[in-house]
Design an enzyme around this catalytic site. Structure first.
Site, PDB file in Angstrom:
ATOM      1  N   TYR A 130       0.845  -1.191   0.000  1.00 50.51           N
ATOM      2  CA  TYR A 130       0.000   0.000   0.000  1.00 50.51           C
ATOM      3  C   TYR A 130       0.880   1.240   0.000  1.00 50.51           C
ATOM      4  O   TYR A 130       1.779   1.370   0.833  1.00 50.51           O
ATOM      5  CB  TYR A 130      -0.929   0.025   1.228  1.00 50.51           C
ATOM      6  CG  TYR A 130      -1.940   1.137   1.092  1.00 50.51           C
ATOM      7  CD1 TYR A 130      -3.202   0.879   0.573  1.00 50.51           C
ATOM      8  CD2 TYR A 130      -1.620   2.449   1.419  1.00 50.51           C
ATOM      9  CE1 TYR A 130      -4.122   1.902   0.385  1.00 50.51           C
ATOM     10  CE2 TYR A 130      -2.527   3.479   1.233  1.00 50.51           C
ATOM     11  CZ  TYR A 130      -3.774   3.197   0.712  1.00 50.51           C
ATOM     12  OH  TYR A 130      -4.682   4.211   0.513  1.00 50.51           O
ATOM     13  N   GLN A 191     -10.831   0.206   0.524  1.00 47.67           N
ATOM     14  CA  GLN A 191     -11.232  -0.595  -0.640  1.00 47.67           C
ATOM     15  C   GLN A 191     -10.027  -1.287  -1.284  1.00 47.67           C
ATOM     16  O   GLN A 191     -10.134  -2.436  -1.751  1.00 47.67           O
ATOM     17  CB  GLN A 191     -12.012   0.248  -1.658  1.00 47.67           C
ATOM     18  CG  GLN A 191     -11.299   1.452  -2.241  1.00 47.67           C
ATOM     19  CD  GLN A 191     -11.431   2.718  -1.392  1.00 47.67           C
ATOM     20  OE1 GLN A 191     -11.683   2.650  -0.185  1.00 47.67           O
ATOM     21  NE2 GLN A 191     -11.262   3.880  -2.009  1.00 47.67           N
ATOM     22  N   ASN A 214      -3.713   5.833   5.933  1.00 51.49           N
ATOM     23  CA  ASN A 214      -4.486   6.641   6.884  1.00 51.49           C
ATOM     24  C   ASN A 214      -5.321   5.741   7.810  1.00 51.49           C
ATOM     25  O   ASN A 214      -5.159   4.514   7.818  1.00 51.49           O
ATOM     26  CB  ASN A 214      -5.361   7.650   6.127  1.00 51.49           C
ATOM     27  CG  ASN A 214      -6.416   6.954   5.264  1.00 51.49           C
ATOM     28  OD1 ASN A 214      -6.703   5.762   5.429  1.00 51.49           O
ATOM     29  ND2 ASN A 214      -6.985   7.687   4.322  1.00 51.49           N
ATOM     30  N   SER A 237       5.694   9.488  13.130  1.00 52.77           N
ATOM     31  CA  SER A 237       7.124   9.233  13.271  1.00 52.77           C
ATOM     32  C   SER A 237       7.718   9.999  14.454  1.00 52.77           C
ATOM     33  O   SER A 237       7.154  10.988  14.908  1.00 52.77           O
ATOM     34  CB  SER A 237       7.779   9.687  11.965  1.00 52.77           C
ATOM     35  OG  SER A 237       9.056   9.164  11.827  1.00 52.77           O
ATOM     36  N   GLN A 259      12.620  15.637  11.563  1.00 54.18           N
ATOM     37  CA  GLN A 259      11.533  14.796  12.058  1.00 54.18           C
ATOM     38  C   GLN A 259      10.226  15.576  12.095  1.00 54.18           C
ATOM     39  O   GLN A 259       9.191  15.105  11.632  1.00 54.18           O
ATOM     40  CB  GLN A 259      11.892  14.303  13.467  1.00 54.18           C
ATOM     41  CG  GLN A 259      10.987  13.209  13.965  1.00 54.18           C
ATOM     42  CD  GLN A 259      11.062  12.007  13.050  1.00 54.18           C
ATOM     43  OE1 GLN A 259      12.128  11.561  12.670  1.00 54.18           O
ATOM     44  NE2 GLN A 259       9.917  11.504  12.640  1.00 54.18           N
ATOM     45  N   HIS A 262       7.676  16.176   9.089  1.00 52.81           N
ATOM     46  CA  HIS A 262       6.876  15.095   8.508  1.00 52.81           C
ATOM     47  C   HIS A 262       5.378  15.351   8.644  1.00 52.81           C
ATOM     48  O   HIS A 262       4.610  15.111   7.730  1.00 52.81           O
ATOM     49  CB  HIS A 262       7.189  13.758   9.190  1.00 52.81           C
ATOM     50  CG  HIS A 262       8.238  12.959   8.480  1.00 52.81           C
ATOM     51  ND1 HIS A 262       8.042  12.433   7.239  1.00 52.81           N
ATOM     52  CD2 HIS A 262       9.496  12.608   8.843  1.00 52.81           C
ATOM     53  CE1 HIS A 262       9.139  11.774   6.861  1.00 52.81           C
ATOM     54  NE2 HIS A 262      10.045  11.883   7.813  1.00 52.81           N
ATOM     55  N   GLU A 327      11.323   5.273  17.687  1.00 47.98           N
ATOM     56  CA  GLU A 327      11.495   4.745  16.334  1.00 47.98           C
ATOM     57  C   GLU A 327      12.935   5.010  15.865  1.00 47.98           C
ATOM     58  O   GLU A 327      13.608   4.117  15.377  1.00 47.98           O
ATOM     59  CB  GLU A 327      10.491   5.449  15.411  1.00 47.98           C
ATOM     60  CG  GLU A 327      10.530   4.979  13.978  1.00 47.98           C
ATOM     61  CD  GLU A 327       9.684   5.871  13.067  1.00 47.98           C
ATOM     62  OE1 GLU A 327       9.271   6.969  13.515  1.00 47.98           O
ATOM     63  OE2 GLU A 327       9.448   5.478  11.913  1.00 47.98           O
ATOM     64  N   HIS A 328      13.363   6.282  16.003  1.00 46.30           N
ATOM     65  CA  HIS A 328      14.720   6.668  15.631  1.00 46.30           C
ATOM     66  C   HIS A 328      15.438   7.201  16.857  1.00 46.30           C
ATOM     67  O   HIS A 328      14.901   8.062  17.551  1.00 46.30           O
ATOM     68  CB  HIS A 328      14.717   7.795  14.587  1.00 46.30           C
ATOM     69  CG  HIS A 328      13.879   7.522  13.372  1.00 46.30           C
ATOM     70  ND1 HIS A 328      12.631   8.067  13.199  1.00 46.30           N
ATOM     71  CD2 HIS A 328      14.109   6.756  12.284  1.00 46.30           C
ATOM     72  CE1 HIS A 328      12.122   7.663  12.035  1.00 46.30           C
ATOM     73  NE2 HIS A 328      12.991   6.861  11.462  1.00 46.30           N
ATOM     74  N   ASP A 361      16.889   7.423   5.969  1.00 43.29           N
ATOM     75  CA  ASP A 361      15.608   7.504   5.245  1.00 43.29           C
ATOM     76  C   ASP A 361      15.780   7.177   3.768  1.00 43.29           C
ATOM     77  O   ASP A 361      14.847   6.716   3.118  1.00 43.29           O
ATOM     78  CB  ASP A 361      15.026   8.925   5.352  1.00 43.29           C
ATOM     79  CG  ASP A 361      14.423   9.186   6.714  1.00 43.29           C
ATOM     80  OD1 ASP A 361      14.151   8.215   7.432  1.00 43.29           O
ATOM     81  OD2 ASP A 361      14.226  10.374   7.056  1.00 43.29           O
ATOM     82  N   GLU A 415      -3.284 -35.198  29.104  1.00 48.17           N
ATOM     83  CA  GLU A 415      -4.165 -34.209  28.466  1.00 48.17           C
ATOM     84  C   GLU A 415      -5.467 -34.845  27.973  1.00 48.17           C
ATOM     85  O   GLU A 415      -6.266 -34.185  27.298  1.00 48.17           O
ATOM     86  CB  GLU A 415      -3.407 -33.522  27.310  1.00 48.17           C
ATOM     87  CG  GLU A 415      -2.234 -32.688  27.804  1.00 48.17           C
ATOM     88  CD  GLU A 415      -1.550 -31.865  26.711  1.00 48.17           C
ATOM     89  OE1 GLU A 415      -1.882 -32.047  25.526  1.00 48.17           O
ATOM     90  OE2 GLU A 415      -0.693 -31.031  27.064  1.00 48.17           O
ATOM     91  N   HIS A 420      -4.165 -39.227  20.332  1.00 45.03           N
ATOM     92  CA  HIS A 420      -2.757 -38.838  20.215  1.00 45.03           C
ATOM     93  C   HIS A 420      -1.871 -39.992  20.698  1.00 45.03           C
ATOM     94  O   HIS A 420      -0.919 -40.388  20.028  1.00 45.03           O
ATOM     95  CB  HIS A 420      -2.468 -37.588  21.060  1.00 45.03           C
ATOM     96  CG  HIS A 420      -2.888 -36.302  20.431  1.00 45.03           C
ATOM     97  ND1 HIS A 420      -4.184 -36.033  20.083  1.00 45.03           N
ATOM     98  CD2 HIS A 420      -2.159 -35.201  20.080  1.00 45.03           C
ATOM     99  CE1 HIS A 420      -4.238 -34.813  19.548  1.00 45.03           C
ATOM    100  NE2 HIS A 420      -3.027 -34.293  19.536  1.00 45.03           N
TER     101      HIS A 420
END
Lengths: 436, 436
Positions: A130, A191, A214, A237, A259, A262, A327-328, A361, A415, A420
């Site tokens: 995506y 969709q 999103n 981020s 940063q 963004h 994250e960073h 990046d 069990e 088994h």
């Protein structure tokens, strides 16, 4: 102004906990809408994709075609300037060679009893990528998702990208072409996720869906999880910069803003033991902000989510870093390597003054898809492993089964799974234990 | 009667597709109920756990205590017979030594430009293990989930298990003690998942939740995903046995039934090129069914979900196996190893007549937590990797940044992220490209 915390304050523990718990995104509950869209795409296929694209993207797929023809990808690649193309090719080559080292090894061994154990890695058959449309359409993200899939050996890589008003950024199509994406469809939103998971007349279903989107895309991915695999749900981020008094305030300020630009929900955090550095960085940020094209976004991010945390020593700060699980993480300090070795929770660490996150990046070679929102506590950045899976293999020699059989039968009996136990007993001529 | 398919039939393709698409579970939508329980546990903590346990498990946690004291774990371990304890210890030792081979390696290298790249693996800090109560309380599952976490080095392993009418199977507590689980709480359902994810007064939150559960548990895990990590959502179990005319009909029948006895939604499939074997297996299944304590469950599973698929050759059957992507694949054939090597999608492969799946369930050493419901197309069985995560590491020498900088700035300019470009330019003294 960004929040200011000091570990020496009496209320630090409480304020830091509040800071960690603060939400940067308005959480919109779009689950019901995403579910309805998924159900509709399952029922009506391409017709539903056409309808949603008309409504959300103002595009007539019936006229334009759902699939982006190969000629259009070729034309996009031909349309970009030589310098940008060379930069994309450098990025692709570096991502490829770094990720090639991540290919996992198979294993097979026979133990002393005569049991052969092992595993074999194989690629996923088909992956859907995506890619968001509009201003957040980043060719670098296409490379970061598609190249590891390619290195894993995925035979079919499909990309979906919305075409608001009919337009897809040529750089995104060019990156798809360079990365070797096999099919591109101009559709986005829940969709597109539904089409990838369940298939339509035109789009054959895939086995795993990756890539950011999103709130609708995130909700749809969560709902199709199980039917297909998904990667992480990406949040806004963040960067945490750990710096001592030797750091360049300008470098630190520039990286905090890289940063912040963004997204207004992005987060930039400076952790330092130097009051002087904190003051200089604060001033440098203000100075640089005024000259940024994306000033408004970066200013809002820094004002609403930025933070400067004063610590006694960088060593003592490692525990805070681990709680943020950024994250960073950038480390600008005299003993940056030693500090980096102590960190347990971070998506990626950028060591030293000459490793701005922006290098990672684009052209560093490591992956820029990294765990956000503290999820580095339990997850990793995207890698070749995300596009492969492991089949475990077991083989018993008859003698090995004779040795292990009684214990297996004992546990099966405990069990109350008699069949088994009997499946072992019938091969070893031992009396079944069942029925207790 | 189980379904019968033959690849030689004109309608095979369609009937096989329908077979793949058939649902074995009534899908109950409990999302709203799970969401309400999660919200309540977040708001009221232990008090909510006490209320739900009174309602669902008929147990008074206020009197009994939420945490199972260590003395109770010790007593459970002391209470089991020596033979069962020895079997559990053998299982634990074999799981441990096999999983120790899965510990991933760190990587670090410096490329020709002077860029150091690499990654470091670290364990998750705290893991929550969900264990179902009642008849599906399996000590083997406790070992299969807890031992890999232990091998990964997870410093805090928490187990939750419901105590219907106040009772927890002593074997489950004994297995927890043997495996080195650090904390055990007598609570189950969506409320236990909420407590693990968000914490209560008594239960500190964890970072990742693993283990199977009912529809409420599955819905709750899906909802807390992101706040914490989760493992796969387990569906009903399945086996596919690929067998030629050399196979023992009794062994095959016993293994089909070992799968079928789990659950009426379990699935057992025989794929063979031998009409004679198919006929003998059918007869042997009927014969064995009548003597099974769990006859009713196994009979319903075999009748409603069982299948016998006739193929022209086992080689030609591999494509069908890959489409089923079975959790468990057994191969009983003259060239079992060669056939196994051709399979792409299966959770685990059990090779040869003397490797009944039950050995893998208990004492083989490989993990019995495997991808169900065709998810072996995109996911793997549980391993040490599920309890660790990778931090990527990047370090540029100033010279390396000078070489890579221009390409990074070019891509930043193309993505209109000027602050990204400037964070490079400020270090390399190159003119920023921004603003185009």
């Amino acid at each position: 102004m960004p929040i200011r915390l000091d570990t020496a304050s009496a209320d630090f523990a409480q304020r830091f906990a509040e800071f960690l718990a603060s939400k940067r995104e308005v959480s919109v509950d779009v689950n019901d809408k995403a579910a309805a869209i998924i159900a509709d795409v399952r029922a009506r296929g391409d017709a539903a994709l056409t309808d949603y694209s008309r409504t959300f993207d103002r595009v007539d797929l019936a006229a334009l075609g759902l699939r982006v023809p190969d000629a259009e990808l070729d034309a996009a690649l031909a349309s970009i300037d030589a310098e940008t193309r060379a930069a994309l090719e450098l990025a692709k080559a570096r991502i490829e060679s770094h990720h090639a080292r991540q290919r996992p090894a198979d294993d097979s061994y026979t133990d002393a009893l005569g049991v052969t154990l092992g595993h074999r890695w194989t690629s996923v058959d088909a992956v859907g990528l995506y890619v968001p449309g509009g201003t957040a359409a980043y060719p670098s993200s296409v490379l970061m998702n598609a190249v590891p899939a390619k290195v894993a050996g995925v035979p079919r890589i499909v990309m979906v990208v919305p075409a608001p008003d009919g337009v897809i950024a040529p750089l995104v199509l060019a990156a798809a072409k360079l990365a070797g994406v096999h099919e591109v469809y101009r559709v986005g939103g829940a969709q597109a996720v539904a089409a990838l998971a369940y298939g339509t007349e035109t789009i054959a279903p895939v086995d795993k869906i990756v890539g950011p989107g999103n709130a609708f895309v995130a909700a749809a991915k969560r709902q199709v999880f199980g039917k297909v695999g998904i990667d992480m749900i990406a949040g806004p981020s963040e960067v945490l910069i750990l710096a001592d008094g030797t750091a360049s305030a300008d470098f630190v300020a520039a990286d905090l803003l890289a940063q912040a630009e963004h997204d207004t929900a992005a987060q930039s955090i400076l952790v330092t033991d130097s009051d002087e550095l904190a003051a200089h960085v604060t001033a440098a940020v203000e100075d640089m902000l005024a000259r940024l094209p994306r000033e408004e976004i970066a200013r809002a991010s820094w004002r609403d989510h930025g933070a400067i945390i004063k610590v006694e020593s960088l060593d003592a700060a490692i525990a805070l870093v681990d709680r943020v699980a950024p994250e960073h993480l950038e480390i600008h300090a005299a003993d940056a390597d030693a500090l980096a070795a102590k960190v347990r929770h971070a998506g990626a660490i950028f060591i030293g003054a000459f490793t701005p996150e922006a290098i990672g990046d684009y052209v560093g070679g490591s992956n820029h898809v990294l765990p956000t929102a503290r999820s580095a506590r339990f997850s990793s950045g995207l890698s070749v492993l995300d596009f492969m899976k492991r089949t475990s293999i077991l083989k018993c020699a008859p003698d090995a089964l004779a040795v292990l059989g009684p214990a297996a039968m004992r546990l099966a009996a405990a069990e109350r799974l008699d069949a088994h136990g009997r499946s072992v007993a019938i091969r070893t001529n031992l009396p079944p234990e069942g029925g207790q």
